[in-house]
Motif scaffolding. Sequence first.
Motif, mmCIF file in Angstrom:
data_model
loop_
_atom_site.group_PDB
_atom_site.id
_atom_site.type_symbol
_atom_site.label_atom_id
_atom_site.label_comp_id
_atom_site.label_asym_id
_atom_site.label_seq_id
_atom_site.Cartn_x
_atom_site.Cartn_y
_atom_site.Cartn_z
ATOM 1 N N ASN A 1 1.080 -1.195 0.006
ATOM 2 C CA ASN A 1 0.182 0.019 -0.153
ATOM 3 C C ASN A 1 0.545 1.193 -0.030
ATOM 4 O O ASN A 1 2.135 1.249 0.583
ATOM 5 N N GLU A 2 0.278 2.440 -0.379
ATOM 6 C CA GLU A 2 1.032 3.750 -0.395
ATOM 7 C C GLU A 2 0.163 4.447 0.713
ATOM 8 O O GLU A 2 -0.868 4.661 0.294
ATOM 9 N N ASP A 3 0.602 4.887 1.731
ATOM 10 C CA ASP A 3 -0.072 5.629 2.759
ATOM 11 C C ASP A 3 0.349 7.261 2.531
ATOM 12 O O ASP A 3 1.306 7.489 2.353
ATOM 13 N N LEU A 4 -0.584 7.847 2.755
ATOM 14 C CA LEU A 4 -0.430 9.434 2.725
ATOM 15 C C LEU A 4 -0.572 9.964 4.178
ATOM 16 O O LEU A 4 -1.668 9.735 4.624
ATOM 17 N N MET A 5 0.580 10.605 4.707
ATOM 18 C CA MET A 5 0.523 10.759 6.028
ATOM 19 C C MET A 5 0.480 12.267 6.083
ATOM 20 O O MET A 5 1.299 12.807 5.216
ATOM 21 N N ARG A 6 -0.009 12.965 7.234
ATOM 22 C CA ARG A 6 0.003 14.408 7.398
ATOM 23 C C ARG A 6 1.177 14.549 8.858
ATOM 24 O O ARG A 6 0.809 13.898 9.729
ATOM 25 N N LEU A 7 2.061 15.127 8.342
ATOM 26 C CA LEU A 7 3.353 15.159 9.527
ATOM 27 C C LEU A 7 2.796 16.378 10.503
ATOM 28 O O LEU A 7 1.921 17.106 10.208
ATOM 29 N N PRO A 8 3.330 16.419 11.628
ATOM 30 C CA PRO A 8 2.821 17.046 12.725
ATOM 31 C C PRO A 8 3.122 18.693 12.238
ATOM 32 O O PRO A 8 2.422 19.437 12.641
ATOM 33 N N ASP A 9 3.948 19.032 11.203
ATOM 34 C CA ASP A 9 4.113 20.154 10.841
ATOM 35 C C ASP A 9 3.212 20.802 9.559
ATOM 36 O O ASP A 9 3.281 21.840 9.038
#
Lengths: 186, 186
Positions: A28-36
């Motif tokens: 899978n390819e995950d799209l992540m939102r980083l803390p910044d």
Amino acid sequence: MSEKKKLPDRQERIGRRLIHKGNIIELNEDLMRLPDGREETYDFIYHKGAAAVIPVLDDGRILMVRQYRNAIDDYTLEIPAGGRNSVEEPTHECAYRELEEETGYHADREDVKFLLTLYTTVAFCNEKIDIYVAKNLKRTAQHLDDDEYINVEAYTIDELTQKVTKGEIVDAKTIAGLMTYRATLG
Amino acid sequence: MSEKKKLPDRQERIGRRLIHKGNIIELNEDLMRLPDGREETYDFIYHKGAAAVIPVLDDGRILMVRQYRNAIDDYTLEIPAGGRNSVEEPTHECAYRELEEETGYHADREDVKFLLTLYTTVAFCNEKIDIYVAKNLKRTAQHLDDDEYINVEAYTIDELTQKVTKGEIVDAKTIAGLMTYRATLG
């Protein structure tokens, strides 16, 4: 350095896209939102989980399996292990089953006891392995899968510790399981 | 069971097809010929290799890093580690670099010593991690990657052994590295 800091910031997963279903894993390819606030893609390998077992003979020696592993193009010496037949299969049942299939030794269910849980490679995969210790073993017969070709060998924990430090055992679940078992012996 | 049997039959790889290049891994489908002549496909994940380090303070405590891991959607307590920048980077250099980046402690190169090599998950991946032990640490500063959010904590080896057996440490390289280090302490 502080020992009791708050947890580091968490990333938030905002998407997961299946790229390929393999035989035993799914990419899978995950799209992540980083803390910044920035977004980044991460590889994610789904695996349905596995069990492994440290089979201890009455004399204290441990049964190990030797087999060819395509992924590293070499033979390995490992504790018996296998993937769950389905996500419903309890890992205890899986360990109990793999023990007899791979080694040809049977243990009663109550003699297969939980030791530890590990994740094989947390940076990109959810593969979780529950490791058990089996005692009061009785010789029966191997029942290998069609594509399994396995030798069974027996060693003392001191011999196995030497094999780890000499680089003759390189499989992570095997090293983690055996060395933790050793630590529990005091 | 025999202890000195000949090696089990080897499978022969007759094809490898790249399915997807991820950020840190590549998924392939291998075509294997089994010893009985049948052909089967196997998942194969390529990884360029990594290094990890057990940083030991002068008082014997070990520096650990706590971070969020998307693959298991949880926080982990691990030894410092990271992928090689390239397949040319020696793992010793990688361990030396990751130590200071992740913990903010520096060790001279000759104080970073090889402990063991492991493969994280031999059934489908070639990820190899060389694990080192670093001593004579000096405090400097963390240099985290843009997407890294890490806390540093220090524990004795006995505390860490308890955390393994209680299920508070679940990362395979960490358990394998720490428990092998413990075994070498005698």
